[in-house]
Write a protein that holds these residues in place. Sequence first.
Motif, PDB file in Angstrom:
ATOM      1  N   ALA A 155       0.832  -1.208   0.000  1.00  0.00           N
ATOM      2  CA  ALA A 155       0.000   0.000   0.000  1.00  0.00           C
ATOM      3  C   ALA A 155       0.866   1.257   0.000  1.00  0.00           C
ATOM      4  O   ALA A 155       0.542   2.244  -0.680  1.00  0.00           O
ATOM      5  CB  ALA A 155      -0.936  -0.017   1.206  1.00  0.00           C
ATOM      6  N   ALA A 156       1.969   1.227   0.738  1.00  0.00           N
ATOM      7  CA  ALA A 156       2.856   2.387   0.769  1.00  0.00           C
ATOM      8  C   ALA A 156       3.498   2.615  -0.597  1.00  0.00           C
ATOM      9  O   ALA A 156       3.588   3.746  -1.079  1.00  0.00           O
ATOM     10  CB  ALA A 156       3.924   2.198   1.837  1.00  0.00           C
ATOM     11  N   ALA A 157       3.934   1.531  -1.245  1.00  0.00           N
ATOM     12  CA  ALA A 157       4.562   1.658  -2.556  1.00  0.00           C
ATOM     13  C   ALA A 157       3.564   2.102  -3.617  1.00  0.00           C
ATOM     14  O   ALA A 157       3.892   2.886  -4.508  1.00  0.00           O
ATOM     15  CB  ALA A 157       5.202   0.333  -2.956  1.00  0.00           C
ATOM     16  N   ALA A 158       2.326   1.610  -3.507  1.00  0.00           N
ATOM     17  CA  ALA A 158       1.296   1.964  -4.481  1.00  0.00           C
ATOM     18  C   ALA A 158       0.779   3.381  -4.286  1.00  0.00           C
ATOM     19  O   ALA A 158       0.255   3.990  -5.222  1.00  0.00           O
ATOM     20  CB  ALA A 158       0.139   0.974  -4.390  1.00  0.00           C
ATOM     21  N   GLY A 159       0.890   3.882  -3.085  1.00  0.00           N
ATOM     22  CA  GLY A 159       0.403   5.229  -2.803  1.00  0.00           C
ATOM     23  C   GLY A 159      -1.065   5.294  -2.472  1.00  0.00           C
ATOM     24  O   GLY A 159      -1.601   6.365  -2.189  1.00  0.00           O
ATOM     25  N   LYS A 160      -1.749   4.157  -2.490  1.00  0.00           N
ATOM     26  CA  LYS A 160      -3.142   4.096  -2.068  1.00  0.00           C
ATOM     27  C   LYS A 160      -3.517   2.654  -1.757  1.00  0.00           C
ATOM     28  O   LYS A 160      -2.794   1.719  -2.126  1.00  0.00           O
ATOM     29  CB  LYS A 160      -4.079   4.690  -3.117  1.00  0.00           C
ATOM     30  CG  LYS A 160      -4.047   4.038  -4.485  1.00  0.00           C
ATOM     31  CD  LYS A 160      -5.000   4.791  -5.429  1.00  0.00           C
ATOM     32  CE  LYS A 160      -5.012   4.178  -6.823  1.00  0.00           C
ATOM     33  NZ  LYS A 160      -5.924   4.919  -7.729  1.00  0.00           N
ATOM     34  N   GLN A 161      -4.633   2.493  -1.093  1.00  0.00           N
ATOM     35  CA  GLN A 161      -5.038   1.172  -0.622  1.00  0.00           C
ATOM     36  C   GLN A 161      -5.734   0.382  -1.721  1.00  0.00           C
ATOM     37  O   GLN A 161      -6.539   0.920  -2.471  1.00  0.00           O
ATOM     38  CB  GLN A 161      -5.996   1.321   0.562  1.00  0.00           C
ATOM     39  CG  GLN A 161      -6.546  -0.002   1.091  1.00  0.00           C
ATOM     40  CD  GLN A 161      -7.489   0.191   2.257  1.00  0.00           C
ATOM     41  OE1 GLN A 161      -7.061   0.500   3.351  1.00  0.00           O
ATOM     42  NE2 GLN A 161      -8.777   0.007   2.011  1.00  0.00           N
ATOM     43  N   PRO A 162      -5.445  -0.913  -1.827  1.00  0.00           N
ATOM     44  CA  PRO A 162      -6.172  -1.764  -2.776  1.00  0.00           C
ATOM     45  C   PRO A 162      -7.617  -1.970  -2.330  1.00  0.00           C
ATOM     46  O   PRO A 162      -7.969  -1.719  -1.180  1.00  0.00           O
ATOM     47  CB  PRO A 162      -5.387  -3.070  -2.747  1.00  0.00           C
ATOM     48  CG  PRO A 162      -4.730  -3.078  -1.405  1.00  0.00           C
ATOM     49  CD  PRO A 162      -4.419  -1.648  -1.073  1.00  0.00           C
ATOM     50  N   GLN A 163      -8.424  -2.461  -3.239  1.00  0.00           N
ATOM     51  CA  GLN A 163      -9.842  -2.694  -2.930  1.00  0.00           C
ATOM     52  C   GLN A 163     -10.153  -4.162  -2.639  1.00  0.00           C
ATOM     53  O   GLN A 163     -11.246  -4.483  -2.178  1.00  0.00           O
ATOM     54  CB  GLN A 163     -10.731  -2.218  -4.092  1.00  0.00           C
ATOM     55  CG  GLN A 163     -10.666  -0.729  -4.350  1.00  0.00           C
ATOM     56  CD  GLN A 163      -9.549  -0.379  -5.320  1.00  0.00           C
ATOM     57  OE1 GLN A 163      -9.424  -0.965  -6.388  1.00  0.00           O
ATOM     58  NE2 GLN A 163      -8.726   0.591  -4.946  1.00  0.00           N
ATOM     59  N   VAL A 164      -9.219  -5.046  -2.928  1.00  0.00           N
ATOM     60  CA  VAL A 164      -9.420  -6.482  -2.710  1.00  0.00           C
ATOM     61  C   VAL A 164      -8.152  -7.054  -2.100  1.00  0.00           C
ATOM     62  O   VAL A 164      -7.045  -6.659  -2.468  1.00  0.00           O
ATOM     63  CB  VAL A 164      -9.739  -7.219  -4.033  1.00  0.00           C
ATOM     64  CG1 VAL A 164      -9.946  -8.712  -3.782  1.00  0.00           C
ATOM     65  CG2 VAL A 164     -10.973  -6.626  -4.712  1.00  0.00           C
TER      66      VAL A 164
ATOM     67  N   GLY B 145     -11.676  -1.893   4.603  1.00  0.00           N
ATOM     68  CA  GLY B 145     -12.331  -1.368   3.415  1.00  0.00           C
ATOM     69  C   GLY B 145     -12.058  -2.148   2.144  1.00  0.00           C
ATOM     70  O   GLY B 145     -12.136  -1.589   1.049  1.00  0.00           O
ATOM     71  N   MET B 146     -11.779  -3.458   2.269  1.00  0.00           N
ATOM     72  CA  MET B 146     -11.486  -4.276   1.099  1.00  0.00           C
ATOM     73  C   MET B 146     -12.409  -5.489   1.033  1.00  0.00           C
ATOM     74  O   MET B 146     -12.919  -5.960   2.047  1.00  0.00           O
ATOM     75  CB  MET B 146     -10.030  -4.751   1.138  1.00  0.00           C
ATOM     76  CG  MET B 146      -8.996  -3.646   1.073  1.00  0.00           C
ATOM     77  SD  MET B 146      -7.292  -4.276   1.148  1.00  0.00           S
ATOM     78  CE  MET B 146      -7.175  -4.805   2.867  1.00  0.00           C
ATOM     79  N   LEU B 147     -12.612  -6.000  -0.172  1.00  0.00           N
ATOM     80  CA  LEU B 147     -13.335  -7.243  -0.380  1.00  0.00           C
ATOM     81  C   LEU B 147     -12.407  -8.415  -0.072  1.00  0.00           C
ATOM     82  O   LEU B 147     -11.323  -8.510  -0.658  1.00  0.00           O
ATOM     83  CB  LEU B 147     -13.817  -7.338  -1.830  1.00  0.00           C
ATOM     84  CG  LEU B 147     -14.384  -8.700  -2.277  1.00  0.00           C
ATOM     85  CD1 LEU B 147     -15.731  -8.964  -1.615  1.00  0.00           C
ATOM     86  CD2 LEU B 147     -14.502  -8.755  -3.804  1.00  0.00           C
TER      87      LEU B 147
END
Length: 370
Positions: free
Chosen positions: A85-94, A119-121
């Motif tokens: 999540a830190a590397a992506a810059g935002k949280q995944p959804q799944v 907040g993820m599936l």
Amino acid sequence: MITLPRLMLAALLLVGGYTFVVAPRVAAETGPAVRWETKRVEPRPTFTPGPSPSRQVTFPPAGKAFFGVFTSRGPADLTEYDGFAAAAGKQPQVMMFAQGWAVAKTFDRQPFDRITNRGMLPMLAWEPWNFRSESKQDRQRGEQPDYKLSKITGGAYDPYVKAWAEGIKNLGYPVAIRFAHEMNGYWYPWCESANGNRKGDYVAAWRHVHDLFRDAGARNVIWVWSPNVAYDGSPPLQQLYPGDAYVDWVGLSGYYGTGGLEAYQTFDQIYRKTLTEVRNISKRPVVVTEVAATDAAGRKAEWITDLLKTLPKHPEIIGFLWYESVKETDWRIAATPAASKAFAAGIAQPYFTATYSPDMVPRTAARSTP
């Protein structure tokens, strides 16, 4: 003579005796599992009722795709997830995690709650085998007679499956189940070309498990049928597909850099043949349930950029999950600044701005327009 003060003193001694003598003994006899539950139990998710059925929003919405993550430890250890999540810059959804039948013997809602609370599936990779006794050789790791497909269909594991169906039904929110994935391979006990299985056994086992969930009233399941991308000698997917009535999403697994795929290939080169085959047998949307890239030749960032430019050109693909772990190689985007930068730039596109909420309904059509 029994007086009121003496009665009160006796009562106090009785309570004190339980607190300092009986209670420690109970704790010792029940073991650390009880204390683990007390300290680490996740709060159960609470949801605000969503819109009326006629106004429900699909996940992902039309014209969008989600991105997700699959780690080796799943929600039990969020270190890899946090790095992703830190590397992506935002949280995944799944978020996907794996559970083997021989190890996860009883249903536990905590992994699902941990994912949903963030907040993820939750997507469960549900694996009918004992992964702890797997062979290191692909041709041998699929030989586990206790998990022949005919035994699943014949009811040997019905009590187990029914218990999980009840548990998932009682969660009260959606769960995706990726049951017995990569069935077109030879490296798992549920593959038809392994473990003494026969043609037709896989579809029968899938439908049997699916129907047990249906009969239990577990209507909150998104069923994910997930073969490996086609390879030389792999069986046709048509003979392994349970049918659209039994599947909600078609998942695909394919990496740049696994055995036989060491030379650089783009996403389309790896996936094109299988996407065409899927299009001919199913009307369900596609989710890339496992994908990652090696950096052995120094082209990982380049491959990630290609992946995230290519996915929007495939409207049948509604999302992907990156394998953020170290296994055959270091697949993580967090492994290098170049990979992190390429991934963050790619998912910053408006196409990957999907959000998830448990009151959404899964998109189950292969194509949709914004």
